[in-house]
Design an enzyme around this catalytic site. Structure first.
Site, short mmCIF file in Angstrom:
data_model
loop_
_atom_site.label_atom_id
_atom_site.label_comp_id
_atom_site.label_asym_id
_atom_site.label_seq_id
_atom_site.Cartn_x
_atom_site.Cartn_y
_atom_site.Cartn_z
N LYS A 90 1.07 -1.20 0.02
CA LYS A 90 0.04 -0.18 -0.02
C LYS A 90 1.07 1.25 0.08
O LYS A 90 0.36 2.31 -0.50
CB LYS A 90 -1.09 -0.06 1.20
N GLU A 112 -9.68 6.04 2.94
CA GLU A 112 -10.49 4.87 3.77
C GLU A 112 -9.54 3.65 4.06
O GLU A 112 -8.45 3.79 3.47
CB GLU A 112 -11.54 4.47 2.72
N SER A 380 1.41 -9.55 -0.92
CA SER A 380 1.23 -8.27 -0.70
C SER A 380 1.58 -7.74 0.57
O SER A 380 1.79 -6.43 0.87
CB SER A 380 -0.15 -8.18 -1.37
#
Length: 398
Positions: A90, A112, A380
């Protein structure tokens, strides 16, 4: 393969902008700022420097030897996004968009978050760049991801609980969009996945393509060729888009996106948008595949992994599935938890529950593949944040 999206922000029949009139001009302004940044060598140099010296890129390509030997069959390689600063992919997108916010003169950012990793990444980028930061997070996800809430607050972000609806990612996006509509002049919305109105699906994908660009070079060198299969989990789909985008032009490489099968494929028990319950629809400003009933009402979802617990999928994934370039499947909660344990026990690596879904699929198919074949899994994120949830699921914690 034709570059997507088109000038209107469509990936085939999916994408576009379906937002209140008050957001049309800000979205056009954002698109222009993004395209300008893409032509600005200084912007890209600054981002590349941060990715290398702050995030820790390139992330390694790792052969899971003990896991592969234990399973037999294909060799399993891991793209170690879990080793990024903050613990997940991210941060690649959060830094890119935070720099863009600075370029646009926006002193406040909002976001968010579901699993909390995007929220942590945005809070990190905001602290680094001196931006005011507010994170919207569903109350259920706050319960599931308490550690990440503490991390966001530690870095100066205000975390706002969302008690509406299912109290998960969908509802957090709703609140973030309401904030943006109200404060659009001063505020930049850092959306965390390949979702939302154009240009967000394009921007987020582009900021995450660093994963795939590195992976192509690394796997060619390490495995002396391209992988037979690339596997990634798919919530909104940013980590998958980031790695798939580099391999879509190699037709011999199979691509598999893994959704959350939850407790089973009955309404409300899963988040598998490409199952029978998924159909074209509009959610959060984009036309894509959405879990909905016959009247177009959004169905409830469930996944043990907060980051996969969302009723829609990125529009480019909808196109890839339509044109059959990417295959999509689902993995249930129990299978993901088993893969979570298996990787920890075999390799000393604790994966995020989201990533464990992709790993579970790789485990499922590896044994039936030849010994000289290669599966690349995009790992991830790391699983520190999920330890309490796994314990709860197994009855070891309240």
């Amino acid at each position: 393969m034709k570059k997507m999206p088109d000038d209107r922000g469509y990936f085939g029949a999916f994408g576009g902008r379906f937002v209140p009139e008050t957001l049309m001009a800000p979205l056009a302004e954002l698109e222009e700022a993004y395209r300008k940044a893409g032509r600005d060598r200084g912007f890209q140099t600054r981002l590349d420097e941060l990715l290398e010296h702050y995030v820790g890129r390139p992330t390694p390509m790792y052969l899971a030897r003990r896991l592969s030997a234990r399973l037999g069959g294909a060799r399993i390689w891991l793209k170690r996004e879990d080793l990024c600063h903050t613990g997940a992919h991210k941060i690649n997108n959060a830094l890119g968009q935070a720099l863009l916010a600075c370029e646009m003169g926006k002193g406040r950012v909002i976001a968010e978050t579901g699993a909390g990793q995007h929220g942590v990444a945005v809070a990190t980028a905001a602290a680094l760049l001196g931006l005011e930061c507010r994170i919207y997070m569903g109350s259920e996800d706050i319960r599931r991801q308490e550690l990440n809430v503490v991390r966001m607050q530690l870095m100066g972000a205000e975390v706002t609980p969302v008690d509406a609806g299912s109290q998960t990612l969908k509802d957090a996006i709703n609140e973030a969009l309401r904030d943006w509509v109200t404060n659009v002049r001063s505020t930049y919305y850092i959306l965390g996945s390949v979702l939302g109105p154009h240009p967000y699906p394009m921007m987020v994908r582009d900021f995450q393509t660093v994963i795939g660009r590195e992976a192509v070079v690394q796997i060619k060198k390490a495995a002396r060729g391209m992988p037979d299969l690339v596997v990634a989990c798919v919530g909104g789909g940013s980590n998958a888009a980031g790695i798939f985008s580099a391999f879509v032009s190699y037709p011999a490489v199979g691509l598999v996106g893994v959704e959350a099968g939850g407790r089973g494929i009955t309404p409300g028990d899963h988040a598998a948008r490409f199952s029978e319950a998924g159909a074209p629809g509009i959610l959060h400003g984009t036309r894509t595949v959405v879990l909905q009933d016959d009247d177009g009402q959004i169905l409830g979802t469930h996944s043990i992994s907060a980051g996969l617990d969302y009723p829609a999928v990125g529009p480019e994934h909808a196109l890839w599935r339509e044109n059959t370039r990417v295959s999509y499947t689902h993995v249930c909660d129990d299978e993901a938890v088993a893969a979570f344990h298996l990787l920890a026990e075999s390799e000393g690596i604790v994966p995020a529950l989201e990533s464990a879904h992709a790993l579970a699929y790789a485990v499922r198919v590896a044994q039936s593949m030849p010994l000289n074949s290669n599966i690349l899994v995009n790992l991830s994120g790391r699983g520190d944040k999920d330890l309490a949830e796994v314990s709860r699921a197994e009855g070891d914690a309240p």
